[in-house]
Scaffold this active site. Structure first.
Site, PDB file in Angstrom:
ATOM      1  N   ASP A 101      31.359  46.031   6.782  1.00 40.81           N
ATOM      2  CA  ASP A 101      30.904  47.201   7.557  1.00 40.81           C
ATOM      3  C   ASP A 101      29.789  48.011   6.890  1.00 40.81           C
ATOM      4  O   ASP A 101      28.960  48.567   7.587  1.00 40.81           O
ATOM      5  CB  ASP A 101      32.105  48.119   7.833  1.00 40.81           C
ATOM      6  CG  ASP A 101      31.836  49.136   8.927  1.00 40.81           C
ATOM      7  OD1 ASP A 101      31.170  48.781   9.913  1.00 40.81           O
ATOM      8  OD2 ASP A 101      32.271  50.292   8.777  1.00 40.81           O
ATOM      9  N   HIS A 126      24.717  50.300   7.527  1.00 35.92           N
ATOM     10  CA  HIS A 126      25.860  49.860   8.338  1.00 35.92           C
ATOM     11  C   HIS A 126      25.767  48.342   8.495  1.00 35.92           C
ATOM     12  O   HIS A 126      25.358  47.838   9.531  1.00 35.92           O
ATOM     13  CB  HIS A 126      25.764  50.569   9.691  1.00 35.92           C
ATOM     14  CG  HIS A 126      26.977  50.437  10.552  1.00 35.92           C
ATOM     15  ND1 HIS A 126      26.924  50.593  11.917  1.00 35.92           N
ATOM     16  CD2 HIS A 126      28.277  50.189  10.254  1.00 35.92           C
ATOM     17  CE1 HIS A 126      28.143  50.444  12.422  1.00 35.92           C
ATOM     18  NE2 HIS A 126      28.968  50.200  11.439  1.00 35.92           N
ATOM     19  N   SER A 135      28.436  49.083  16.111  1.00 31.84           N
ATOM     20  CA  SER A 135      29.898  49.044  16.114  1.00 31.84           C
ATOM     21  C   SER A 135      30.428  48.057  17.160  1.00 31.84           C
ATOM     22  O   SER A 135      29.915  48.007  18.278  1.00 31.84           O
ATOM     23  CB  SER A 135      30.457  50.430  16.433  1.00 31.84           C
ATOM     24  OG  SER A 135      29.974  51.342  15.499  1.00 31.84           O
ATOM     25  N   TYR A 174      41.589  60.136  13.548  1.00 25.30           N
ATOM     26  CA  TYR A 174      41.021  58.793  13.752  1.00 25.30           C
ATOM     27  C   TYR A 174      40.204  58.347  12.531  1.00 25.30           C
ATOM     28  O   TYR A 174      39.454  59.143  11.952  1.00 25.30           O
ATOM     29  CB  TYR A 174      40.126  58.768  15.017  1.00 25.30           C
ATOM     30  CG  TYR A 174      39.462  57.414  15.146  1.00 25.30           C
ATOM     31  CD1 TYR A 174      40.180  56.314  15.604  1.00 25.30           C
ATOM     32  CD2 TYR A 174      38.144  57.208  14.730  1.00 25.30           C
ATOM     33  CE1 TYR A 174      39.615  55.058  15.657  1.00 25.30           C
ATOM     34  CE2 TYR A 174      37.562  55.948  14.780  1.00 25.30           C
ATOM     35  CZ  TYR A 174      38.299  54.876  15.247  1.00 25.30           C
ATOM     36  OH  TYR A 174      37.736  53.636  15.279  1.00 25.30           O
ATOM     37  N   ARG A 224      35.722  57.398  17.208  1.00 28.27           N
ATOM     38  CA  ARG A 224      34.875  58.412  16.580  1.00 28.27           C
ATOM     39  C   ARG A 224      34.366  59.366  17.661  1.00 28.27           C
ATOM     40  O   ARG A 224      34.084  58.958  18.783  1.00 28.27           O
ATOM     41  CB  ARG A 224      33.684  57.761  15.881  1.00 28.27           C
ATOM     42  CG  ARG A 224      34.055  57.110  14.561  1.00 28.27           C
ATOM     43  CD  ARG A 224      32.841  56.580  13.835  1.00 28.27           C
ATOM     44  NE  ARG A 224      32.274  55.439  14.507  1.00 28.27           N
ATOM     45  CZ  ARG A 224      31.187  55.449  15.265  1.00 28.27           C
ATOM     46  NH1 ARG A 224      30.522  56.570  15.440  1.00 28.27           N
ATOM     47  NH2 ARG A 224      30.746  54.364  15.837  1.00 28.27           N
ATOM     48  N   LYS A 235      32.760  56.271   7.064  1.00 33.38           N
ATOM     49  CA  LYS A 235      31.510  56.612   7.759  1.00 33.38           C
ATOM     50  C   LYS A 235      30.876  57.888   7.188  1.00 33.38           C
ATOM     51  O   LYS A 235      29.664  57.981   7.052  1.00 33.38           O
ATOM     52  CB  LYS A 235      31.769  56.788   9.247  1.00 33.38           C
ATOM     53  CG  LYS A 235      32.366  55.575   9.920  1.00 33.38           C
ATOM     54  CD  LYS A 235      31.455  54.397   9.854  1.00 33.38           C
ATOM     55  CE  LYS A 235      32.020  53.213  10.628  1.00 33.38           C
ATOM     56  NZ  LYS A 235      31.142  52.042  10.532  1.00 33.38           N
ATOM     57  N   CYS A 288      30.295  44.831  17.477  1.00 30.15           N
ATOM     58  CA  CYS A 288      29.474  43.674  17.881  1.00 30.15           C
ATOM     59  C   CYS A 288      29.844  42.455  17.045  1.00 30.15           C
ATOM     60  O   CYS A 288      29.087  41.497  16.976  1.00 30.15           O
ATOM     61  CB  CYS A 288      27.992  43.966  17.706  1.00 30.15           C
ATOM     62  SG  CYS A 288      27.316  45.014  18.983  1.00 30.15           S
ATOM     63  N   ARG A 296      43.067  49.185  15.934  1.00 28.44           N
ATOM     64  CA  ARG A 296      42.504  48.761  14.636  1.00 28.44           C
ATOM     65  C   ARG A 296      43.567  48.235  13.688  1.00 28.44           C
ATOM     66  O   ARG A 296      44.750  48.563  13.816  1.00 28.44           O
ATOM     67  CB  ARG A 296      41.850  49.985  13.958  1.00 28.44           C
ATOM     68  CG  ARG A 296      40.699  50.603  14.725  1.00 28.44           C
ATOM     69  CD  ARG A 296      39.450  49.841  14.478  1.00 28.44           C
ATOM     70  NE  ARG A 296      38.321  50.305  15.282  1.00 28.44           N
ATOM     71  CZ  ARG A 296      37.061  50.245  14.852  1.00 28.44           C
ATOM     72  NH1 ARG A 296      36.766  49.795  13.647  1.00 28.44           N
ATOM     73  NH2 ARG A 296      36.080  50.629  15.639  1.00 28.44           N
TER      74      ARG A 296
HETATM   75  C1  OXD Z   1      32.507  51.666  13.615  1.00 33.24           C
HETATM   76  C2  OXD Z   1      33.556  51.210  12.701  1.00 33.24           C
HETATM   77  O1  OXD Z   1      32.785  52.414  14.561  1.00 33.24           O
HETATM   78  O2  OXD Z   1      33.253  50.421  11.804  1.00 33.24           O
HETATM   79  O3  OXD Z   1      31.352  51.273  13.391  1.00 33.24           O
HETATM   80  O4  OXD Z   1      34.707  51.652  12.849  1.00 33.24           O
HETATM   81 MN    MN Z   2      31.148  50.152  11.601  1.00 33.00          MN
END
Ligand code: OXD
Ligand code: MN
Length: 610
Positions: free
Chosen positions: A304, A253, A275, A224, A89, A233, A277, A396
């Site tokens: 998410d 989130h 993100s 992306y 991102r 998002k 974690c 991903r």
């Molecule tokens: C993030 C994702 O960046 O879920 O939080 O991709």
């Molecule tokens: Mn995320």
């Protein structure tokens, strides 16, 4: 008929690709305007059918966008390699566009709404010449849910079309959902306009713009996930957080999981971690064997994003607006997250992983031994000694939620599930204990608001510094953060019985730099204490920062953890907490005069407890 009206993709399709005869005239008008601006060679309306998916994949293979993988090992799976400048991102290129800067607030990049439209008009003008414009109708949330939202994404990327088909409820269902929402035929129905073009994928001409007041997203110059799959998002967090504030619900989130106890009672828990974690790992957790034997089951609702509202009985209810997972692959394997491995074993798109000679995929941490050779994520020959990573650190997988062996049966329930606990957590190598509970909702909101985490590769920028990330939402709040925090505090008033709030840190390290907690499946032990606390069962002692389990209150049986080790893991040093409060100053200063008074009170209370 102009060229743009003809749908020539995919060839031979029986009316497939053309606008449905009953398409809402407001949607049609907007698509026509976008078509006129972008000047594509073809327009293709997605219907979401399995045949269409096949055709889109075949078209992507023809264009070099997708590489088919070994179909015996990975049926229905494809590899995509992105542009090297487009792997995460782009927060610095993400804008909230409103009439005044104050509406975007001090933590967002702001662009004047008129200036933004005019800049984007220039960029999109003729941008799809020689390309196909895909119209992707989609629903965020289970069909028929009070919170379900319809979006329509226009894009020139077949990668986006296929991924949106996995990540959302895409196609015909969206037109039905739009019709269900009904309303006055003269009034535009509530749907999010999402306009996207990869353009020339030049970071100098990359803009991810949100127009919350117009329910519109316009994204240019990136393919992306977070920048291009606009349902995720951009819609489900930035636009939805704004809509939630206006309509008295919350877009967060967070992951959402169910934990079924041996007596059959199920508790749902939502958790916000920044993100990368480990939200996906936690949401798909496999409990240690003795828990499984005893009858504990963990199920995933989402990994998410959650949307939450207060129902007529005063409970906080939640749905997962998504229909797929867009998870980080490095580090994922059959030990760390077997369920994720199963999810991505079929009908999935891999982005920026390495390709093995037999058409299988690889990434750092997939196996203990690296392969002798492979093709890395950039398409170059790779050997273990070449000094480069084989997969991008932010590579991903995109997989349908239906692949998840532990998908919660309520995942498609329009009424969602009742949330009993909310967990905030960050990646903190020092200072922050494994687990503690907030004294009450207001204190919990303060804990969430002052959340800090060491940065990772999911966003571009420096890795390893503590960044304040309120509610793990810093890059995703679609309006002024002060109003967002006030919204959180106020939600308490709507609830009759509010969820308990907790803070966890799986990542604390000792002086030798070793993790003090094993993490992964063992996090079940912490989760059990959280559930027991939420049900009024487990004991905790009062400390300056919240309620904490003592050695013996949390099940450590089988972990070989001594009392001293546990106490070090849960240890609080007053000087460190003072430094932590000073570290929060950065955020408090940013909010300056606008800081909600509840935040100031909570901080004062914390200081007085030290
Ligand atoms: C993030 C994702 O960046 O879920 O939080 O991709
Ligand atoms: Mn995320």
């Amino acid at each position: 008929m102009t060229n743009a009206d003809k749908s020539t993709v995919p060839a031979g399709a029986n009316h497939r690709g053309s606008a449905p005869s009953n398409v809402n005239p407001h949607v049609k008008k907007w698509v026509d305007e976008a078509t006129k601006l972008c000047q594509p060679d073809n327009v293709y309306w997605c219907d979401g059918s399995p045949e269409e998916k096949k055709d889109l994949l075949a078209r992507g293979v023809g264009e070099g966008v997708f590489i088919p993988l070994n179909q015996q090992k990975l049926p229905g799976c494809y590899l995509h390699r992105s542009n090297g400048n487009d792997v995460a991102r782009s927060e610095q290129l993400t804008f909230i566009c409103t009439p005044s800067e104050d509406q975007a607030g001090p933590t967002n990049n702001w662009m004047d709404v008129r200036q933004a439209y005019s800049k984007l008009k220039g960029l999109f003008s003729g941008a799809m010449k020689g390309r196909t414009l895909y119209v992707i109708p989609f629903v965020m949330g289970p069909l028929g849910s009070p919170l379900a939202k319809v979006g329509v994404e226009i894009t020139d990327s077949v990668y986006v079309a296929v991924n949106m088909g996995i990540m959302t409820r895409m196609g015909e269902v969206a037109w039905k959902e739009l019709a269900r929402k009904g309303g006055d035929p003269d009034q535009p129905p509530e749907f999010t306009k999402c306009l996207h073009s990869v353009g020339d994928c030049n970071p100098e001409r990359r803009y991810i713009c949100h127009f919350p007041q117009d329910n519109t997203i316009i994204s240019f110059g990136s393919g992306y996930g977070g920048n291009a799959l606009l349902g995720k998002k951009c819609l489900a967090l930035r636009i939805a957080s704004y809509l939630g504030q206006q309509q008295e619900w919350m877009a967060e989130h967070m992951l959402l999981m169910g934990a079924q106890a041996p007596d059959g009672k199920k508790t749902y828990v939502a958790a916000a971690f920044p993100s990368a974690c480990g939200k996906t790992n936690f949401a798909m957790l496999i409990p240690p064997e003795k828990y499984v034997k005893a009858g504990w089951r963990i199920t995933t609702v989402g990994d998410d994003i959650v949307w939450m509202w207060v129902d007529k009985d005063g409970h906080l209810r939640a749905i997962n607006p998504e229909n797929g997972y867009f998870g980080v692959v490095p580090g994922t394997n059959y030990e760390t997250n077997p369920n994720a491995m199963v999810c991505m074993a079929r009908d999935s798109i891999y982005t920026n992983v390495a390709l093995l000679p037999d058409g299988d995929v690889w990434w750092e941490g997939k196996t203990k031994e690296p392969p002798k050779q492979c093709i890395d994520w950039t398409g170059q020959e790779w050997t273990p000694d070449c000094g480069r990573k084989a997969a991008h650190p932010n590579s991903r997988f995109t997989a349908p939620v239906a692949n998840n062996p532990v998908l919660d049966p309520a995942a498609n329930d329009p009424d969602g599930v009742v949330v009993s606990a909310i967990i905030f957590g960050g990646r903190r190598s020092r200072t922050i204990p494994l687990v503690f509970q907030a004294f009450n909702w207001m204190h919990g909101v303060y804990l969430g608001a002052s959340l800090g985490s060491e940065t990772t590769a999911a966003a571009t920028g420096q890795v390893g510094v503590v960044r304040r990330d309120p509610m793990a939402m810093l890059p995703f709040i679609g309006y002024n953060i002060s109003d967002y925090l006030v919204h959180w505090f106020r939600m308490r008033k709507k609830m009759r019985d509010c969820p308990r709030i907790f803070h966890v840190n799986w990542f604390r390290k000792d002086d030798q730099g070793r993790f003090m907690w094993p993490g992964f499946g063992e996090n079940m032990r912490v989760l059990k204490w959280i559930i027991d606390r939420s049900q009024g069962r487990a004991y905790a002692k009062e400390t300056p920062i919240g309620w904490m389990p003592r050695y013996g209150d949390i099940d450590l049986d089988g972990l070989h953890m001594t009392k001293e080790q546990f106490e070090a893991l849960q240890g609080l040093k007053i000087d460190d907490i003072k430094a932590e409060i000073a570290g929060q100053e950065e955020l408090f200063l940013k909010l300056a005069g606008d800081l909600p008074k509840e935040m100031i009170f909570q901080r004062e209370l914390l200081i007085s407890r030290l």
